[in-house]
Design an enzyme around this catalytic site. Structure first.
Site, PDB file in Angstrom:
ATOM      1  N   PHE A 140       0.880  -1.173   0.000  1.00 46.03           N
ATOM      2  CA  PHE A 140       0.000   0.000   0.000  1.00 46.03           C
ATOM      3  C   PHE A 140       0.908   1.209   0.000  1.00 46.03           C
ATOM      4  O   PHE A 140       1.655   1.428   0.964  1.00 46.03           O
ATOM      5  CB  PHE A 140      -0.861  -0.055   1.266  1.00 46.03           C
ATOM      6  CG  PHE A 140      -1.827   1.078   1.464  1.00 46.03           C
ATOM      7  CD1 PHE A 140      -3.133   0.977   0.992  1.00 46.03           C
ATOM      8  CD2 PHE A 140      -1.456   2.226   2.146  1.00 46.03           C
ATOM      9  CE1 PHE A 140      -4.048   2.002   1.205  1.00 46.03           C
ATOM     10  CE2 PHE A 140      -2.362   3.255   2.362  1.00 46.03           C
ATOM     11  CZ  PHE A 140      -3.660   3.145   1.892  1.00 46.03           C
ATOM     12  N   PHE A 154       9.013   4.402   3.064  1.00 47.79           N
ATOM     13  CA  PHE A 154       8.548   3.563   4.196  1.00 47.79           C
ATOM     14  C   PHE A 154       7.516   2.533   3.753  1.00 47.79           C
ATOM     15  O   PHE A 154       6.659   2.127   4.555  1.00 47.79           O
ATOM     16  CB  PHE A 154       7.902   4.406   5.307  1.00 47.79           C
ATOM     17  CG  PHE A 154       8.746   5.465   5.943  1.00 47.79           C
ATOM     18  CD1 PHE A 154      10.114   5.513   5.770  1.00 47.79           C
ATOM     19  CD2 PHE A 154       8.155   6.443   6.751  1.00 47.79           C
ATOM     20  CE1 PHE A 154      10.882   6.495   6.383  1.00 47.79           C
ATOM     21  CE2 PHE A 154       8.910   7.417   7.378  1.00 47.79           C
ATOM     22  CZ  PHE A 154      10.278   7.441   7.174  1.00 47.79           C
ATOM     23  N   GLU A 202      -0.250   3.915   9.990  1.00 47.99           N
ATOM     24  CA  GLU A 202      -1.647   4.021   9.515  1.00 47.99           C
ATOM     25  C   GLU A 202      -2.383   5.167  10.196  1.00 47.99           C
ATOM     26  O   GLU A 202      -3.504   5.022  10.664  1.00 47.99           O
ATOM     27  CB  GLU A 202      -2.364   2.670   9.651  1.00 47.99           C
ATOM     28  CG  GLU A 202      -1.695   1.645   8.750  1.00 47.99           C
ATOM     29  CD  GLU A 202      -2.513   0.408   8.483  1.00 47.99           C
ATOM     30  OE1 GLU A 202      -3.740   0.463   8.575  1.00 47.99           O
ATOM     31  OE2 GLU A 202      -1.889  -0.620   8.161  1.00 47.99           O
ATOM     32  N   GLY A 215      13.094  -6.928  35.166  1.00 52.93           N
ATOM     33  CA  GLY A 215      14.335  -6.377  35.696  1.00 52.93           C
ATOM     34  C   GLY A 215      15.400  -6.289  34.603  1.00 52.93           C
ATOM     35  O   GLY A 215      15.086  -6.092  33.421  1.00 52.93           O
TER      36      GLY A 215
END
Ligand code: FAD
Length: 386
Positions: A123, A156, A368, A344
């Site tokens: 996309f 990206f 998104e 820890g």
């Protein structure tokens, strides 16, 4: 799978995905993350278990499942392996514009191979200078006879380097103001034979390394005009509608990661002995665990509610989806952070799985639509135009 499922059917579906993720994905999650390469074996596993086309109509090789079932599948996978959840999410987001805007021919050609895992999708909306302000994209597609000529860059883009089918958002009308000139194109890429479409930089990420974030470079790339998804000039709305669905998968991923981190924290707190007793006996730790579980359950219920509204086609679905994405991803950040604290010093070490959840959860509030953008959407729906 029928579009409506009973509570019992949903529970059985959850149990089957949980079993698959626990038995098959959990043992390889660490290695997948360390390697930083796309996990093709996971894609195959999802294909063999009919998880890739959950929301596709049956005529296109899918299961026609409700969105709530997809949310549950993503949640259970993310509980054990965040990278595997991304395999589901990225292909799913790439397919939504085809499902919503594709012609019967486009659906016939691309949805069945996406459901079989024969193709990877991506996309492609974000650009180097425009992420949140998606209306400001500058990648342009100029008409030239029966083709568009595409020039510009995307950045990206998840799976951008490996995908062969892209939902690509471009400006087709350079004169039209704002979102009006934006169109969605259904573009294919053959890595050996797509002149004008190349892959640039692959980002170095702090989590989710196997799902590469790639730069896409278009230099006089020719696309047939028939590649438009939906109507020319309506691409921005198609992107926003697609993200309404995609966001629920991001919320589901966050819930799954938070549940996985909580599981690890409970297990560790029961086993780690300090001052002569398991740290789970300290009230400070118990209260931390109680708060984590409570907030997680609230986020989970809101996400399911948003999925049900989307399944019903409710006008409230977009608002609920933005709220679910905001609450689930922020809650996941808090839960993984506390889960690491309960470990820890060992929590900071690569030998312990909790660090992977901690690194991966950081992405949720960013992708998104950042969580600031979700708040803008929610506030706009509350206030209306002023
Ligand atoms: C790992 C990864 C994978 C991705 N995969 C894809 C992909 O597959 N496809 C794709 O198209 N994109 C993808 N993206 C892009 C992602 O959707 C964007 O990064 C995101 O939308 C934010 O845009 P930006 O990075 O340009 O931030 P910017 O828009 O520059 O925002 C910077 C900061 O300003 C804040 N801000 C911006 N506008 C406002 C406002 N109006 N009010 C308040 N605060 C505001 C933001 O919330 C943020 O905190 C991916 C990103 C990452 C990190």
């Amino acid at each position: 799978m029928p579009n409506q499922l009973s509570q019992e059917e949903l529970a059985a579906f959850r149990a089957s995905v949980n079993r698959l993720a626990k038995e098959k994905l959990a043992p390889m999650a660490e290695e997948i993350d360390e390697k930083g390469e796309f996990p093709w074996q996971v894609l195959e596993l999802f294909r063999d278990n009919d998880l890739l086309g959950l929301q596709f109509p049956e005529q296109y090789g899918g299961s026609a499942a409700p969105i709530l079932a997809t949310v549950i599948a993503v949640e259970e996978v993310a509980r054990y392996c965040g990278n595997s959840a991304s395999v589901l999410n990225v292909n799913s987001l790439a397919a939504v514009p085809i499902l919503l805007g594709g012609s019967p021919e486009q659906k016939e050609k691309f949805l069945p191979p996406l459901a079989r895992g024969d193709l990877l999708g991506a996309f492609a909306l974000t650009e180097p200078n425009t992420g949140s302000d998606a209306a400001g994209i500058t990648t342009k597609a100029e008409a030239d006879g029966d083709h568009y000529v595409v020039n510009g860059r995307k950045c990206f883009i998840s799976n951008g380097d490996l995908a062969s089918v892209f939902s690509l958002f471009v400006k087709t009308d350079l004169q039209a103001p704002g979102v009006k000139g934006i169109s969605a194109l259904l573009v294919t890429r053959d890595k050996d034979d797509s002149p004008g479409f190349s892959i640039g930089r692959l980002e170095k990420k702090i989590g989710g390394g196997p799902i590469h974030a790639a730069e896409l470079i278009f230099e006089d790339f020719r696309v047939p005009r028939s590649a438009v998804l939906g109507e020319p000039g309506r691409g921005f709305y198609l992107a926003m509608q697609s993200l309404d669905k995609g966001r629920l998968n991001i919320a589901a991923t966050a819930i799954g990661k938070a549940q996985g981190a909580l599981d690890l924290a409970v297990d560790y707190a029961r086993r780690r002995v300090v001052f002569g007793k398991p740290v789970a006996k300290f009230q400070g730790i118990q209260w931390m665990l109680a708060e984590m579980a409570t907030k997680l359950e609230a986020a989970r219920r809101l996400t399911y509610h948003a999925a049900e509204l989307l399944d019903q086609g409710s006008p409230e679905a977009s608002q609920a989806g933005a709220m679910a994405k905001l609450l689930a991803t922020d809650t996941a950040m808090e839960v993984v952070n506390k889960a690491l604290q309960i470990h820890g010093g060992y929590g900071y070490m690569k030998d312990y799985a909790i660090q992977r959840y901690w690194r991966e959860a950081r992405l949720g509030p960013i992708i998104e639509g950042t969580n600031e953008i979700q708040k803008n959407i929610i506030a706009r729906n509350l206030i209306g135009r002023i």
